[in-house]
Motif scaffolding. Structure first.
Motif, short mmCIF file in Angstrom:
data_model
loop_
_atom_site.label_atom_id
_atom_site.label_comp_id
_atom_site.label_asym_id
_atom_site.label_seq_id
_atom_site.Cartn_x
_atom_site.Cartn_y
_atom_site.Cartn_z
N TRP A 1 -15.07 -12.82 1.15
CA TRP A 1 -15.11 -12.32 -0.23
C TRP A 1 -13.71 -12.18 -0.82
N ASP A 2 -12.74 -11.86 0.03
CA ASP A 2 -11.36 -11.76 -0.47
C ASP A 2 -10.39 -11.90 0.69
N ARG A 3 -9.20 -12.32 0.39
CA ARG A 3 -8.17 -12.33 1.42
C ARG A 3 -6.79 -12.45 0.77
N GLY A 4 -5.78 -12.10 1.53
CA GLY A 4 -4.42 -12.14 1.02
C GLY A 4 -3.53 -11.27 1.89
N ALA A 5 -2.28 -11.20 1.50
CA ALA A 5 -1.31 -10.42 2.27
C ALA A 5 -1.43 -8.93 1.94
N TYR A 6 -0.97 -8.10 2.87
CA TYR A 6 -0.85 -6.67 2.55
C TYR A 6 0.53 -6.19 2.98
N ARG A 7 0.91 -5.06 2.43
CA ARG A 7 2.20 -4.46 2.78
C ARG A 7 1.97 -2.97 3.01
N CYS A 8 2.43 -2.48 4.15
CA CYS A 8 2.28 -1.06 4.45
C CYS A 8 3.28 -0.26 3.62
N LEU A 9 2.79 0.77 2.92
CA LEU A 9 3.64 1.58 2.05
C LEU A 9 3.72 3.03 2.51
N SER A 10 3.09 3.33 3.66
CA SER A 10 3.09 4.72 4.14
C SER A 10 4.51 5.16 4.46
N GLU A 11 4.82 6.38 4.07
CA GLU A 11 6.14 6.94 4.39
C GLU A 11 6.00 8.38 4.83
N PRO A 12 5.44 8.62 6.01
CA PRO A 12 5.32 10.00 6.49
C PRO A 12 6.72 10.57 6.69
N GLY A 13 6.99 11.74 6.12
CA GLY A 13 8.32 12.34 6.26
C GLY A 13 9.42 11.52 5.60
N GLY A 14 9.02 10.67 4.65
CA GLY A 14 10.02 9.89 3.93
C GLY A 14 10.46 8.62 4.63
N GLU A 15 9.95 8.40 5.86
CA GLU A 15 10.34 7.21 6.61
C GLU A 15 9.25 6.15 6.51
N PRO A 16 9.60 4.90 6.25
CA PRO A 16 8.58 3.86 6.24
C PRO A 16 7.92 3.75 7.61
N ALA A 17 6.61 3.63 7.64
CA ALA A 17 5.88 3.54 8.90
C ALA A 17 5.24 2.16 9.03
N SER A 18 4.91 1.78 10.25
CA SER A 18 4.15 0.55 10.45
C SER A 18 2.68 0.85 10.19
N MET A 19 1.89 -0.18 9.97
CA MET A 19 0.47 0.02 9.74
C MET A 19 -0.18 0.62 10.99
N GLU A 20 0.28 0.17 12.15
CA GLU A 20 -0.27 0.70 13.41
C GLU A 20 -0.09 2.22 13.49
N GLU A 21 1.13 2.67 13.22
CA GLU A 21 1.43 4.11 13.22
C GLU A 21 0.61 4.85 12.17
N SER A 22 0.54 4.26 10.99
CA SER A 22 -0.18 4.90 9.89
C SER A 22 -1.64 5.12 10.25
N LEU A 23 -2.26 4.09 10.84
CA LEU A 23 -3.67 4.22 11.22
C LEU A 23 -3.83 5.24 12.34
N GLU A 24 -2.86 5.26 13.24
CA GLU A 24 -2.87 6.25 14.31
C GLU A 24 -2.86 7.67 13.73
N ARG A 25 -2.07 7.85 12.68
CA ARG A 25 -1.98 9.17 12.03
C ARG A 25 -3.18 9.46 11.14
N GLY A 26 -3.95 8.43 10.82
CA GLY A 26 -5.14 8.63 10.01
C GLY A 26 -4.89 8.60 8.52
N LEU A 27 -3.74 8.05 8.13
CA LEU A 27 -3.46 7.93 6.69
C LEU A 27 -2.59 6.70 6.47
N ALA A 28 -3.17 5.70 5.82
CA ALA A 28 -2.43 4.48 5.54
C ALA A 28 -2.47 4.18 4.05
N ILE A 29 -1.29 3.94 3.52
CA ILE A 29 -1.17 3.53 2.11
C ILE A 29 -0.58 2.14 2.13
#
Ligand code: MN
Length: 162
Positions: free
Chosen positions: A71-99
Motif C-alpha cells: 500500500w505504501d513504501r519509502g524511506a524513513y528517518r529517525c527523529l527521536s531525541e531522548p535527552g536531546g541526543e539523536p537516537a537510533s530507531m532500535e533504541e527508540s523502539l526499545e524505549r517505547g517512543l519513536a518519532i
C-alpha cells in the motif's frame, strides 16, 4: 512500508526496516494522516526484508492467508531525541517512543509510535504529528486504496486481476 492485508480481518501491516529486519505492527484501522487520530498498532513478529515485495494472494492454510498489496513504501528517518541526543530507531523502539519522518508515496511527514500498557497488554499507538504534511480532513485509506507497486486495489488482487 505498509501492506494492506485482507486476512480474517482486514488490517494494515506497518513495517520499519531496523537492523536488517522489518519490525512490524498490525494496524486494524490503518494509518491516518490526521493528527487527531490515534491508531492502535499491535506488535507482531519481525518479518524478513523480502516481505517488502509481497503482493498477491497468500494461499489458504499458509501464514498470512488472504490478499495483500503493497500500500505504501519509502524511506524513513529517525527523529527521536531522548535527552536531546539523536537516537537510533532500535533504541527508540526499545524505549517505547519513536518519532520518525516518513517519505512514502502516501504517508509523509512526522509520525510517532508510542508503547502503552505492559506485559500481555502491551500495545502501541501510531499517530501523525502536526506538520505541513498533516491532513485534517479526508481519509487517505479511502482516497488512495491502490497498490504503489501495481496500482491494483486489494479487491482486484483478490480476484486475480493482472
Ligand atoms: Mn498481516
Amino acid at each position: 512500508m505498509v501492506q494492506k492485508h485482507a486476512a480474517t480481518r482486514l488490517h494494515y501491516d506497518f513495517r520499519l526496516e531496523v537492523a536488517g529486519v522489518f519490525r512490524s505492527w498490525a494496524v486494524p484501522k490503518g494509518p491516518s494522516m490526521n493528527p487527531r487520530e490515534r491508531r492502535l498498532a499491535v506488535p507482531v513478529e519481525d518479518h524478513t526484508l523480502g516481505w517488502g515485495n509481497v503482493e498477491g494472494v497468500i494461499a489458504e492454510g499458509e501464514y498470512g492467508e488472504g490478499a495483500v498489496i503493497v500500500w505504501d513504501r519509502g524511506a524513513y528517518r529517525c527523529l527521536s531525541e531522548p535527552g536531546g541526543e539523536p537516537a537510533s530507531m532500535e533504541e527508540s523502539l526499545e524505549r517505547g517512543l519513536a518519532i520518525f519522518g516518513l517519505d512514502g508515496e502516501k504517508l509523509r511527514g512526522v509520525f510517532r509510535l508510542r508503547r502503552v500498557g505492559d506485559g500481555r497488554d502491551v500495545r502501541w499507538l501510531l499517530t501523525k504529528l502536526r506538520d505541513a504534511e498533516a491532513e485534517w480532513e479526508g481519509d487517505i485509506l479511502v482516497e488512495r486504496p491502490e497498490s504503489v507497486l501495481t496500482r491494483r486495489t486489494i479487491e482486484e488482487v483478490a480476484r486475480g486481476a493482472r
